[in-house]
Design a protein around this motif. Sequence first.
Motif, short mmCIF file in Angstrom:
data_model
loop_
_atom_site.label_atom_id
_atom_site.label_comp_id
_atom_site.label_asym_id
_atom_site.label_seq_id
_atom_site.Cartn_x
_atom_site.Cartn_y
_atom_site.Cartn_z
N PRO A 97 -100.55 82.43 -13.03
CA PRO A 97 -99.31 81.85 -12.52
C PRO A 97 -99.13 82.17 -11.04
O PRO A 97 -99.49 83.25 -10.59
CB PRO A 97 -98.21 82.52 -13.34
CG PRO A 97 -98.88 83.24 -14.44
CD PRO A 97 -100.31 83.42 -14.07
N ALA A 98 -98.58 81.23 -10.32
CA ALA A 98 -98.31 81.43 -8.90
C ALA A 98 -96.97 82.13 -8.73
O ALA A 98 -96.05 81.90 -9.51
CB ALA A 98 -98.28 80.08 -8.19
N PRO A 99 -96.86 82.98 -7.72
CA PRO A 99 -95.55 83.59 -7.47
C PRO A 99 -94.57 82.53 -6.97
O PRO A 99 -94.99 81.51 -6.42
CB PRO A 99 -95.85 84.62 -6.37
CG PRO A 99 -97.09 84.15 -5.71
CD PRO A 99 -97.86 83.39 -6.75
N PRO A 100 -93.29 82.75 -7.17
CA PRO A 100 -92.32 81.78 -6.65
C PRO A 100 -92.41 81.71 -5.12
O PRO A 100 -92.85 82.66 -4.48
CB PRO A 100 -90.97 82.33 -7.10
CG PRO A 100 -91.20 83.70 -7.61
CD PRO A 100 -92.67 83.89 -7.82
N ALA A 139 -98.01 90.15 -13.54
CA ALA A 139 -97.79 89.61 -12.19
C ALA A 139 -97.41 88.15 -12.29
O ALA A 139 -98.08 87.36 -12.96
CB ALA A 139 -99.05 89.76 -11.35
N ASN A 140 -96.30 87.80 -11.63
CA ASN A 140 -95.84 86.42 -11.53
C ASN A 140 -95.44 85.80 -12.87
O ASN A 140 -95.36 84.58 -12.99
CB ASN A 140 -96.85 85.55 -10.80
CG ASN A 140 -97.31 86.19 -9.51
OD1 ASN A 140 -98.49 86.32 -9.27
ND2 ASN A 140 -96.39 86.65 -8.68
N GLN A 141 -95.18 86.66 -13.84
CA GLN A 141 -94.63 86.20 -15.11
C GLN A 141 -93.20 85.72 -14.83
O GLN A 141 -92.59 86.12 -13.83
CB GLN A 141 -94.64 87.37 -16.10
CG GLN A 141 -94.25 87.03 -17.51
CD GLN A 141 -95.06 85.94 -18.12
OE1 GLN A 141 -94.64 84.78 -18.09
NE2 GLN A 141 -96.22 86.25 -18.68
N ARG A 142 -92.66 84.91 -15.70
CA ARG A 142 -91.28 84.44 -15.54
C ARG A 142 -90.33 85.63 -15.50
O ARG A 142 -90.40 86.52 -16.34
CB ARG A 142 -90.88 83.53 -16.69
CG ARG A 142 -91.58 82.17 -16.69
CD ARG A 142 -91.05 81.32 -17.83
NE ARG A 142 -89.61 81.15 -17.75
CZ ARG A 142 -89.00 80.19 -17.06
NH1 ARG A 142 -89.70 79.30 -16.40
NH2 ARG A 142 -87.68 80.12 -17.03
N TYR A 182 -87.47 91.20 -11.39
CA TYR A 182 -87.39 90.50 -10.11
C TYR A 182 -88.64 90.75 -9.28
O TYR A 182 -89.27 89.83 -8.74
CB TYR A 182 -86.13 90.98 -9.38
CG TYR A 182 -85.82 90.31 -8.06
CD1 TYR A 182 -85.12 89.11 -8.03
CD2 TYR A 182 -86.20 90.91 -6.86
CE1 TYR A 182 -84.81 88.51 -6.81
CE2 TYR A 182 -85.88 90.31 -5.65
CZ TYR A 182 -85.19 89.11 -5.63
OH TYR A 182 -84.88 88.52 -4.44
N PHE A 183 -89.01 92.01 -9.17
CA PHE A 183 -90.19 92.41 -8.39
C PHE A 183 -91.48 91.88 -8.98
O PHE A 183 -92.29 91.26 -8.28
CB PHE A 183 -90.23 93.95 -8.30
CG PHE A 183 -91.53 94.50 -7.78
CD1 PHE A 183 -91.89 94.35 -6.45
CD2 PHE A 183 -92.40 95.14 -8.63
CE1 PHE A 183 -93.08 94.84 -5.96
CE2 PHE A 183 -93.61 95.66 -8.16
CZ PHE A 183 -93.96 95.50 -6.83
N ILE A 184 -91.71 92.11 -10.26
CA ILE A 184 -92.98 91.73 -10.90
C ILE A 184 -93.18 90.22 -10.87
O ILE A 184 -94.29 89.74 -10.67
CB ILE A 184 -93.07 92.30 -12.32
CG1 ILE A 184 -93.13 93.84 -12.26
CG2 ILE A 184 -94.28 91.75 -13.07
CD1 ILE A 184 -92.90 94.53 -13.59
N ALA A 185 -92.09 89.47 -11.01
CA ALA A 185 -92.19 88.00 -10.95
C ALA A 185 -92.62 87.52 -9.57
O ALA A 185 -93.20 86.45 -9.44
CB ALA A 185 -90.85 87.39 -11.34
N ARG A 186 -92.35 88.33 -8.54
CA ARG A 186 -92.64 87.92 -7.16
C ARG A 186 -93.79 88.67 -6.52
O ARG A 186 -94.07 88.47 -5.33
CB ARG A 186 -91.38 88.12 -6.31
CG ARG A 186 -90.29 87.13 -6.61
CD ARG A 186 -88.95 87.53 -6.03
NE ARG A 186 -87.95 86.52 -6.33
CZ ARG A 186 -87.38 86.38 -7.53
NH1 ARG A 186 -87.68 87.19 -8.52
NH2 ARG A 186 -86.51 85.42 -7.73
#
Length: 188
Positions: A97-100, A139-142, A182-186
């Motif tokens: 997955p791509a980061p936001p 990493a970059n999980q929802r 918040y951090f792990i998603a980004r």
Amino acid sequence: MQKIITAAAFVLFAIPANAETFEERMAPCLACHGEKGQSETENTPSLGAQPAPYALIQLFMFRDKLRVSEPMNEMAKPLTDEDLRTFSDFIAKLPKPAPPANTGDPARMARAQALAQQHRCNSCHNPDYSGKDNVPRIANQREDYLAKTLGEYKDNSRHGYDGSMADVMGPVTAEQIADLAYFIARVR
């Protein structure tokens, strides 16, 4: 010629009428979890680049109802051991997955990164949070899914195959869970 016709007829009758291709069997998975491995469905994880051993264990746990999530339990119920391996290998090959696009609030990112280091998230999930073996890629999980899952580990409503996540999440507050998600998603 008769032998060829007989052989063709045997093959046609030997294959069940409802036989599906792998792509047809994967379609319901990808509809919820994202066609290219990145979920767009609330509280539904992205599957892209999950380590095959992790995906295999999760599918097995869903199939045998060792992990309960009704849609997943029904979907995994008819899968054979070979199906589980095939699906988990496929999941591992999906793009990560791509980061936001939004890199996040720098102060919140720094606070959450320190928290992730304090709880040694990167020791099991890798320094880049890509996961390994039977440990998931986070990493970059929802973000919503991460917050939900971390909260479930904290309140012990989600059981893993060992108690390590419940132990880690015990002292973590609800605000810290939100920051970690918040951090792990980004993470970049």
